[in-house]
Design an enzyme around this catalytic site. Structure first.
Site, PDB file in Angstrom:
ATOM      1  N   LYS A 249     -20.044 -16.496 -39.742  1.00 59.17           N
ATOM      2  CA  LYS A 249     -18.678 -17.038 -39.648  1.00 59.17           C
ATOM      3  C   LYS A 249     -18.197 -17.108 -38.205  1.00 59.17           C
ATOM      4  CE  LYS A 249     -16.425 -12.673 -40.986  1.00 59.17           C
ATOM      5  NZ  LYS A 249     -17.672 -11.877 -40.751  1.00 59.17           N
TER       6      LYS A 249
ATOM      7  N   ARG B 204      -9.507  -7.734 -43.391  1.00 54.76           N
ATOM      8  CA  ARG B 204     -10.688  -7.167 -44.037  1.00 54.76           C
ATOM      9  C   ARG B 204     -10.315  -6.218 -45.163  1.00 54.76           C
ATOM     10  NH1 ARG B 204     -14.301  -7.819 -39.157  1.00 54.76           N
ATOM     11  NH2 ARG B 204     -16.391  -7.285 -39.783  1.00 54.76           N
TER      12      ARG B 204
ATOM     13  N   ARG C  65     -30.936  -9.684 -35.107  1.00 56.65           N
ATOM     14  CA  ARG C  65     -29.991 -10.181 -34.099  1.00 56.65           C
ATOM     15  C   ARG C  65     -30.140  -9.389 -32.795  1.00 56.65           C
ATOM     16  NH1 ARG C  65     -23.828 -11.049 -35.790  1.00 56.65           N
ATOM     17  NH2 ARG C  65     -23.740  -8.789 -35.906  1.00 56.65           N
TER      18      ARG C  65
ATOM     19  N   ARG D 150     -27.122  -4.428 -31.114  1.00 59.10           N
ATOM     20  CA  ARG D 150     -25.811  -3.768 -31.198  1.00 59.10           C
ATOM     21  C   ARG D 150     -25.934  -2.484 -32.014  1.00 59.10           C
ATOM     22  NH1 ARG D 150     -21.641  -8.431 -33.194  1.00 59.10           N
ATOM     23  NH2 ARG D 150     -21.151  -6.820 -34.713  1.00 59.10           N
TER      24      ARG D 150
ATOM     25  N   ARG E  22     -22.058  -1.350 -43.442  1.00 62.18           N
ATOM     26  CA  ARG E  22     -21.145  -2.495 -43.267  1.00 62.18           C
ATOM     27  C   ARG E  22     -21.125  -3.372 -44.519  1.00 62.18           C
ATOM     28  NH1 ARG E  22     -23.443  -5.194 -38.080  1.00 62.18           N
ATOM     29  NH2 ARG E  22     -21.686  -6.635 -38.159  1.00 62.18           N
TER      30      ARG E  22
HETATM   31  P1  AMP Z   1     -17.423  -8.038 -36.468  1.00 63.76           P
HETATM   32  O1  AMP Z   1     -17.887  -8.444 -35.111  1.00 63.76           O
HETATM   33  O2  AMP Z   1     -16.345  -8.916 -37.034  1.00 63.76           O
HETATM   34  O3  AMP Z   1     -18.560  -7.820 -37.441  1.00 63.76           O
HETATM   35  O4  AMP Z   1     -16.713  -6.608 -36.298  1.00 63.76           O
HETATM   36  C1  AMP Z   1     -17.417  -5.503 -35.784  1.00 63.76           C
HETATM   37  C2  AMP Z   1     -16.746  -4.223 -36.224  1.00 63.76           C
HETATM   38  O5  AMP Z   1     -15.410  -4.164 -35.712  1.00 63.76           O
HETATM   39  C3  AMP Z   1     -16.586  -4.026 -37.734  1.00 63.76           C
HETATM   40  O6  AMP Z   1     -17.755  -3.518 -38.350  1.00 63.76           O
HETATM   41  C4  AMP Z   1     -15.439  -3.030 -37.777  1.00 63.76           C
HETATM   42  O7  AMP Z   1     -15.859  -1.709 -37.440  1.00 63.76           O
HETATM   43  C5  AMP Z   1     -14.548  -3.514 -36.642  1.00 63.76           C
HETATM   44  N1  AMP Z   1     -13.562  -4.498 -37.120  1.00 63.76           N
HETATM   45  C6  AMP Z   1     -13.484  -5.811 -36.775  1.00 63.76           C
HETATM   46  N2  AMP Z   1     -12.457  -6.392 -37.412  1.00 63.76           N
HETATM   47  C7  AMP Z   1     -11.877  -5.436 -38.179  1.00 63.76           C
HETATM   48  C8  AMP Z   1     -10.789  -5.419 -39.088  1.00 63.76           C
HETATM   49  N3  AMP Z   1     -10.081  -6.535 -39.362  1.00 63.76           N
HETATM   50  N4  AMP Z   1     -10.493  -4.249 -39.706  1.00 63.76           N
HETATM   51  C9  AMP Z   1     -11.179  -3.127 -39.451  1.00 63.76           C
HETATM   52  N5  AMP Z   1     -12.228  -3.065 -38.618  1.00 63.76           N
HETATM   53  C10 AMP Z   1     -12.581  -4.215 -37.980  1.00 63.76           C
END
Ligand code: AMP
Length: 223
Positions: A14, A89, A128, A161, A172
């Site tokens: 996404k 989320r 990745r 990462r 996750r």
């Molecule tokens: P992403 O790059 O969107 O996969 O986000 C990486 C990490 O950031 C996630 O696994 C969460 O630990 C944290 N994170 C990002 N967005 C949110 C959100 N809206 N609510 C809570 N944690 C978030």
């Protein structure tokens, strides 16, 4: 005017689609994951607090995320529209987003849910590699760098990462099913939701995304 939420499990792509659509439609791309990673890179207090949750594959607490996004959507670039990538989320985040938008008498114009099988998500996340310099992403099978472990764009080293390590990936995905998937029902109830098959290549997924966005615009009042 587009005010979109991109929903979907980690690894579904996404973020890639959000970047492309934001450029094509000249709207702001708001990625909460990127905002947190920037805060970590800058050693900001927010980053320090968020990192321990992120590394374990857990969500950062709602009140932190809601404050962050509420400040971000109030910035001038978001007045032309935005794509929220990674927010909301949880149900409290979705409700807080509605309240934030209601304050300025706005509403979402659509929610796109990207879908892929669990096997495909694990394959994508596990392979990745992210550039330690510019943040560009590669994949060991589907988008390998020209030189192993070196970024094509800036020559910095590629890394996995912390939250793309196997234990964090499992957590996750579990957290996604428990906390984020229920948002599909929340938005479907308001006729905002459209689903996109994200197992195809990025160009095909982009065409489906565009078609879904156009369809949702047709059904929403244009602001
Ligand atoms: P992403 O790059 O969107 O996969 O986000 C990486 C990490 O950031 C996630 O696994 C969460 O630990 C944290 N994170 C990002 N967005 C949110 C959100 N809206 N609510 C809570 N944690 C978030």
């Amino acid at each position: 005017m587009l005010r979109l939420v991109f929903l979907g499990p980690p690894g579904v792509g996404k973020g890639t689609q959000a970047v492309r659509l934001a450029v094509a439609e000249s709207v702001a791309h708001v990625s909460t994951g990127d905002m947190l990673r920037e805060a970590i890179a800058e050693h900001a207090a927010l980053g320090l607090a968020a990192k321990e949750f992120m590394d374990r594959g857990e969500l950062v607490p709602d009140e932190v995320m809601i404050g962050l996004v509420s400040d971000r959507v109030a910035k001038p670039d978001c007045s032309r529209g935005f794509i929220l990538d990674g927010f909301p989320r949880t149900l409290p985040q979705a409700e807080a987003l509605d309240a934030m938008l209601a304050e300025t008498r706005q509403d979402l114009t659509g929610v796109i849910a990207f879908e892929a099988t669990e096997v495909e998500l694990i394959r994508r996340l596990g392979g990745r590699r992210t550039c330690s310099g510019c943040g560009a992403t590669f994949h060991i099978e589907s988008k390998p760098p020209k030189l192993a472990n070196v970024c094509d764009n800036c020559g910095s080293a590629l890394m996995t990462r912390d939250d793309d390590q196997p234990d964090a990936i499992r957590r996750r995905l579990q957290v996604y099913h428990e906390k984020t998937e229920p948002l599909e029902t929340y938005y479907r109830g308001r006729a905002l939701l459209r689903c996109v098959d994200a197992t195809l290549g990025p160009d095909d997924v982009f065409q489906s995304t565009l078609a879904s966005v156009r369809a949702s615009q047709g059904e929403q009042p244009i602001a």
